[in-house]
Design an enzyme around this catalytic site. Structure first.
Site, PDB file in Angstrom:
ATOM      1  CG  ASP A  13      -1.610  -0.995   1.156  1.00 37.57           C
ATOM      2  OD1 ASP A  13      -1.881  -2.326  -0.267  1.00 37.57           O
ATOM      3  OD2 ASP A  13      -2.394  -1.858   1.980  1.00 37.57           O
ATOM      4  CE  LYS A  16       2.180  -2.715  -4.120  1.00 39.65           C
ATOM      5  NZ  LYS A  16       2.274  -1.727  -3.733  1.00 39.65           N
ATOM      6  N   GLY A  40      -4.884  -4.022  -3.646  1.00 43.91           N
ATOM      7  CA  GLY A  40      -5.511  -3.187  -4.108  1.00 43.91           C
ATOM      8  C   GLY A  40      -4.769  -2.103  -4.515  1.00 43.91           C
ATOM      9  CG  HIS A  41      -2.311  -1.987  -7.052  1.00 42.18           C
ATOM     10  ND1 HIS A  41      -1.093  -2.796  -8.043  1.00 42.18           N
ATOM     11  CD2 HIS A  41      -1.794  -2.728  -5.242  1.00 42.18           C
ATOM     12  CE1 HIS A  41      -0.384  -3.355  -7.341  1.00 42.18           C
ATOM     13  NE2 HIS A  41      -0.033  -3.827  -5.789  1.00 42.18           N
TER      14      HIS A  41
END
Ligand code: GDP
Ligand code: IMO
Ligand code: MG
Length: 428
Positions: A13, A16, A40-41
């Site tokens: 987190d 990225k 989770g991006h």
């Protein structure tokens, strides 16, 4: 330069997704090389947020190839949900390519992930329960189902039967839960396979052709160095290789083909799930940063644990992955702090140590060595030039570069694509 990697240096987190989206403006292809729906991006453009789990963060650029590499634990149901959500927002998903060698995450993987965590009790890892560990376990036990078999109706029916017989024994006899129904599962997943088939190809050949054509390729890391199964805080880690070595095995790109590596460094630290976290701030500072930074998991909604920036960890990440530049993110979250600390090394039993300890017992006892910096106490989100940053912010960043031995490449001052300062214009 044609192959550039972006990967996490801390516990995930770091931002990225934001950095990949920014650099994807110049790229022809973006490749995910590991992890799965545990990632989770978040990508934000003009305050519109996109939450991506399996989808490479280049998807907002029409015509960019978005490759799910062979190293990804591929959940077809999650992928289709993501594709549908994107289509609904008017995003073109025709650039998606899925490796025929990726391993498929099936419902028993998610189920077993949760049951195993429960069985571990206090020793739980705190996984995202997305079936990542169990899927890679099947791959390593050589019983996994790969995408090439998943899209072959006959083969999938056969392999699912074999696997389900085994998994149902574990579910019923070991965990005492209801077995999964073969026909229901087969029907549902055959439907997904039919929809996904047009996007499946040999992504190794595709990427190699792209490299040969001189096209620009971005490799997108999921998770981060300290969550790597070998280099992270084992067993409190994920089941894949987020480090740059993971690109080689997870995307079919040879080590010598990787031209440049960006390590994404959040201006402080966060961690979700269990495990040691030397700079953790279980106090007002931690709470203030959590609220200022809305530090709650993208995938699970869990409050993230917060700590001061650990430059010793970033230095370690730099060595393992051969990081050329740091991409600093969320510097703006520190805007309101009068005083900021940075960990520049560890002491164990009063002695300075030179390595990140392998033993969790030792790691739990290390004492971070902090340096204290004066805060800048002014909003920086509107700044677009490095030299316009307050001198206190530059002091903080320059000391980080000194301690880690890694130069500054990018500084991000907000979630949006344009809230980005390029310090050295040297990505591709
Ligand atoms: P990832 O998993 O490494 O892609 O990171 P996440 O998306 O899970 O978490 C990073 C969060 O920070 C997201 O909500 C991003 O939109 C946001 N973000 C990224 N860079 C910045 C930044 O420089 N400043 C602020 N305020 N938010 C950022
Ligand atoms: P991105 O790509 C932060 C953590 C979980 C847990 C451990 C193992 O968004 O940075 P898993 O489900 O992988 O078996 O969980 O790893 N974890 C992450 N933490 N960001 C992530 O991804 C993570 N992916 C897994 O919280 O501690
Ligand atoms: Mg994330």
């Amino acid at each position: 330069m044609s192959v550039v990697a972006v990967l996490g240096t801390q516990w995930g987190d770091e931002g990225k997704g934001k950095i990949v989206d920014y650099l994807a403006q110049q790229a022809e292809a973006v490749v995910r090389y590991g992890g799965g729906s545990n990632a989770g991006h978040t990508v934000a453009v003009n305050n519109q947020e996109y939450k991506l789990r399996l989808m490479p963060s280049g998807i907002l650029f029409k015509g960019t190839l978005c490759v799910v590499g062979n190293g990804v634990a591929f959940n077809p149901k999650d992928m289709l949900a993501e594709m549908d959500a994107m289509i609904e927002k008017g995003v073109d998903v025709s650039g998606v390519r899925i490796s025929n060698r990726a391993h498929v995450v099936l419902p028993y993987h998610n189920l077993l992930d949760g049951l195993m965590e429960e069985a571990k009790g206090d020793a739980k890892v705190g996984t995202t329960k997305n079936g990542i560990g169990p899927c890679y376990e099947d791959r390593d036990s050589r019983i996994g189902i790969r995408v090439c078999d998943f899209i072959d109706e006959e083969e999938f029916a056969k392999r699912l039967k074999e696997n389900l017989e085994l998994k149902n024994k574990v579910l019923v006899k070991l965990y005492g839960v209801e077995p999964l129904d073969y026909d229901t599962l087969l029907k549902e997943y055959q439907g997904y396979a039919r929809r996904l088939k047009p996007y499946v190809c040999d992504t190794i050949a595709l990427i190699q052709d792209e490299i040969k054509a001189g096209h620009k390729i971005l490799c997108e890391g999921a998770q981060a160095t300290m969550l790597d199964i070998d280099y992270g805080t084992y067993p409190y880690c994920t089941a894949s290789h987020p480090v740059s070595g993971g690109i080689t095995v997870g995307a079919g790109i040879a080590p010598r083909q990787i031209d440049k590596v960006f390590g994404v460094v959040k201006a402080y630290c966060s961690r979700v799930g269990e495990g040691p976290f030397p700079t953790e701030q279980l106090n007002e500072i931690g709470d203030t940063l959590r609220e200022a930074g809305h530090e709650y998991g993208t995938v699970t909604g869990r409050p993230r644990r917060i700590g001061w920036l650990d430059a010793f960890v970033v230095r370690y990440a730099g060595l393992i992955s051969g990081i050329d530049y740091m991409a600093i993110t969320r510097l703006d979250i520190l805007d309101g702090l009068e005083e900021i600390k940075m960990c520049v090394g560890y002491k164990y039993k009063g002695e300075v140590i030179n390595e990140i300890p392998a033993s969790l017992k030792v790691l739990a006892e290390v004492e971070p060595v902090y340096e204290t910096f004066k805060g800048w106490m002014t909003p920086i989100s509107g700044i677009r030039k490095y030299e316009d940053l307050p001198v206190e912010a530059r002091n903080y960043l320059e000391r980080l570069a000194e301690v880690t031995g890694i130069p500054l490449g990018i500084v991000s001052v907000g979630p949006n694509r344009d809230q980005t300062i390029v310090v050295v214009d040297d990505a591709f």
